[in-house]
Design a protein around this motif. Sequence first.
Motif, PDB file in Angstrom:
ATOM      1  N   ALA A  36       0.410   8.770  -6.232  1.00  0.00           N
ATOM      2  CA  ALA A  36       1.268   9.080  -5.088  1.00  0.00           C
ATOM      3  C   ALA A  36       0.849   8.299  -3.846  1.00  0.00           C
ATOM      4  O   ALA A  36       1.707   7.842  -3.075  1.00  0.00           O
ATOM      5  N   SER A  37      -0.460   8.148  -3.639  1.00  0.00           N
ATOM      6  CA  SER A  37      -0.904   7.405  -2.454  1.00  0.00           C
ATOM      7  C   SER A  37      -0.531   5.933  -2.568  1.00  0.00           C
ATOM      8  O   SER A  37      -0.211   5.288  -1.567  1.00  0.00           O
ATOM      9  N   SER A  39       2.089   4.791  -4.350  1.00  0.00           N
ATOM     10  CA  SER A  39       3.546   4.647  -4.378  1.00  0.00           C
ATOM     11  C   SER A  39       4.194   4.983  -3.039  1.00  0.00           C
ATOM     12  O   SER A  39       5.072   4.257  -2.566  1.00  0.00           O
ATOM     13  N   TRP A  40       3.790   6.115  -2.433  1.00  0.00           N
ATOM     14  CA  TRP A  40       4.490   6.599  -1.242  1.00  0.00           C
ATOM     15  C   TRP A  40       3.602   6.732  -0.013  1.00  0.00           C
ATOM     16  O   TRP A  40       4.092   7.040   1.065  1.00  0.00           O
ATOM     17  N   GLY A  41       2.306   6.607  -0.159  1.00  0.00           N
ATOM     18  CA  GLY A  41       1.403   6.740   0.980  1.00  0.00           C
ATOM     19  C   GLY A  41       0.783   8.132   1.049  1.00  0.00           C
ATOM     20  O   GLY A  41       1.264   9.080   0.432  1.00  0.00           O
ATOM     21  N   GLU A  42      -0.276   8.226   1.832  1.00  0.00           N
ATOM     22  CA  GLU A  42      -1.029   9.482   1.904  1.00  0.00           C
ATOM     23  C   GLU A  42      -0.378  10.541   2.780  1.00  0.00           C
ATOM     24  O   GLU A  42      -0.829  11.677   2.793  1.00  0.00           O
ATOM     25  N   SER A  44       2.877  11.232   2.384  1.00  0.00           N
ATOM     26  CA  SER A  44       4.107  11.608   1.671  1.00  0.00           C
ATOM     27  C   SER A  44       4.011  13.040   1.148  1.00  0.00           C
ATOM     28  O   SER A  44       2.919  13.595   0.989  1.00  0.00           O
ATOM     29  N   ASP A  45       5.178  13.620   0.871  1.00  0.00           N
ATOM     30  CA  ASP A  45       5.217  14.994   0.361  1.00  0.00           C
ATOM     31  C   ASP A  45       4.548  15.144  -1.012  1.00  0.00           C
ATOM     32  O   ASP A  45       3.810  16.114  -1.222  1.00  0.00           O
TER      33      ASP A  45
END
Length: 198
Positions: A36-37, A39-42, A44-45
């Motif tokens: 997730a970090s 793909s979407w950043g720390e 992100s939901d």
Amino acid sequence: MLALGRVLCVAAGALPYLGFVLAWVISAATAGQIVASRSWGESSDPFLFLQALTYGALKVLIYSILAFVALLVLLVCVAYMIAAVSVSTSGFKKASHKFTPSFTQESVAESFRLPRTAVLGLVADVAFFLLVVAGLLVVMMSPDMEGSMSQGEMVASVIMDVALFGMHAIACFVIIPALILSVWKGARRTGKRHRSFV
């Protein structure tokens, strides 16, 4: 008193499996956090949800370990109370066989023996741990750049993320299932021995 002892035995037998499930959730959520970090950043939901899930599972795991220790102490107390109520020594032997595990040299050695699959998983984890060390060495050797990451730091970050993801994936799909299967087989063998005592 016997009914209380049986309930405590069932609860004490179920808590290790709960611990394994929680350890699996922690490993899976931590591996998901890495993805997730990336793909979407720390912020992100999905990352924040997996982080909260990891912390929640870790708290429940700590509480379940404490509850397991308390249950073992209660089981010993129940066995001694049954022995005190039944005056004969045969009553004490019967109670101790019912509520406490029979510790022989073979059973203790068997409980500390890791299954071969879990050992292979730990060996693979050592290789991934060496990747983490290599990533840290790359970070230490890369030049400092103010305000941005150097190319060496970016490479080291990818190496460390791959290594940590690999460690948690092996824990989820190799080590923890092998340990659960080993504990389950050991519990079945112990149950057969207890039935033969009765």
